[in-house]
Design an enzyme around this catalytic site. Sequence first.
Site, mmCIF file in Angstrom:
data_model
loop_
_atom_site.group_PDB
_atom_site.id
_atom_site.type_symbol
_atom_site.label_atom_id
_atom_site.label_comp_id
_atom_site.label_asym_id
_atom_site.label_seq_id
_atom_site.Cartn_x
_atom_site.Cartn_y
_atom_site.Cartn_z
ATOM 1 N N GLU A 102 -18.023 6.349 -15.248
ATOM 2 C CA GLU A 102 -18.189 7.806 -15.212
ATOM 3 C C GLU A 102 -18.199 8.320 -13.778
ATOM 4 O OE1 GLU A 102 -17.882 9.850 -17.721
ATOM 5 O OE2 GLU A 102 -17.573 8.029 -18.901
ATOM 6 N N HIS A 119 -11.126 14.400 -14.975
ATOM 7 C CA HIS A 119 -12.097 13.325 -15.197
ATOM 8 C C HIS A 119 -11.596 12.385 -16.308
ATOM 9 C CE1 HIS A 119 -16.103 11.486 -15.978
ATOM 10 N NE2 HIS A 119 -15.645 11.478 -17.219
ATOM 11 N N GLU A 120 -11.156 12.976 -17.423
ATOM 12 C CA GLU A 120 -10.676 12.159 -18.548
ATOM 13 C C GLU A 120 -9.439 11.348 -18.154
ATOM 14 O OE1 GLU A 120 -12.351 11.695 -21.233
ATOM 15 O OE2 GLU A 120 -13.844 13.216 -20.776
ATOM 16 N N HIS A 146 -10.174 8.174 -16.266
ATOM 17 C CA HIS A 146 -10.492 6.983 -17.069
ATOM 18 C C HIS A 146 -9.234 6.159 -17.362
ATOM 19 C CE1 HIS A 146 -14.695 7.597 -17.613
ATOM 20 N NE2 HIS A 146 -14.576 8.726 -18.270
HETATM 21 ZN ZN LIG Z 1 -16.047 10.150 -18.786
#
Ligand SMILES: [Zn+2]
Length: 415
Positions: A352, A274-275, A278
């Site tokens: 997100e 997830h990170e 980004h």
């Molecule tokens: Zn995030």
Amino acid sequence: MNIWLILILFILVFSFTLEAVISYLNLKSLTPTLPEEFENIYDQTKYGHSQKYAATTIKFSLLENGFSTGITLLFLLLGGFNIVDVWARNFGYGEIITGLIFCGILIFLSVLSTLPFSIYSTFIIEEKFGFNRTTVKTFILDIIKASLLFLILGAPLLALLLWFFMSTGAYGWFYCWVGLFLFTLLMQFLAPTVIMPLFNKFSPIEDGLLKKDILSYADQENFKIQGIYTMDGSKRSSKLNAFFTGFGKFRKIVFYDTLLEKLDNYEIIAVLAHEMGHFKLRHILKMLAGNAIQTGIMFYLLSLFLENRSLAEAFQMDNISIYSSLIFFGFIYSPVSMLVSILFNALSRKHEYAADQYAAETTGKPEMLIRGLKKLAVANLSNLTPHPLHVFLHYSHPSVLMRIKKLRQFTMDVQ
Ligand SMILES: [Zn+2]
């Protein structure tokens, strides 16, 4: 009555009223029924505990907001800004140093007025709900370190901005904009290398299966990381988190020790994915660019209000100055800054979802991210049912139930 004073009073009262309404709605939307998604992970007692935590923090932050609004109103109406200015001028320094003293005292007073709340929140509320690990020593050291950092970094920056406005005339706002932008870039390097290590200990994670898994996932995604670290988040709180720091080849992934403790390897990889999402989806660059645009507009607007006599009169000032205009502008700019933050929060929530989707796609295991998100929510006693208006105004992340719903939708679409 001065038109600016009327406007500022209106803004202060309006924003407090808005917060009060949102807090009320938020309290109303707490529900004793455990959401289905969490049935196998929460029991009724622990869920009740999380609801109490949410209610306590909502009420407490409204109380803090009310107090700070009241203090600001009193200070403003009793001519506090002029008293501080007269005092700062008594030292007999030039405009820049006087400006630093003026702003320094105001910042000191503002920190002082929030200190009791921060003490109560850390040592009473967080303690009661089992989060607090901060010792009194750490708490005091944090304040000292933050103040020194502010003196070393903040004061020269403020002096530079004042100097630009004083010496470059109509283009002052432009120089300030460029100056602040360069400062932001500098901070991107200083934060992970110098500043964060002052507050926490970072150590490379041990060689082992987790490190192997992380590196092989990063390799598969063709993503360069300089290191994988764990941070002693447990020094202050038992809450969990993870983040990237640095840019380009200086990127490091940092996991709180508390997160490594509570999540299994699959879930940790999902959080990492997830990170990474980004970065891969350029969210960080987009946010930086958005920020640059908004500070440019802000400095331009600020330049229109510098040494505005009528605005200074609203604050009962004997003298007009650039440095006090900076502070006064903050009052009339706050509705704009609220709108900007709503926009940025909306963008961030969109990011997100996108990063979640990226993690689901690249790991091929959306279930793992869902499991990780649930564990995070439970460990942090996150509010599972925040009111939509509250989310709209303040949340940079969608609520965990919304994220899980989107992830499930996404998996269904793929199948
Ligand atoms: Zn995030």
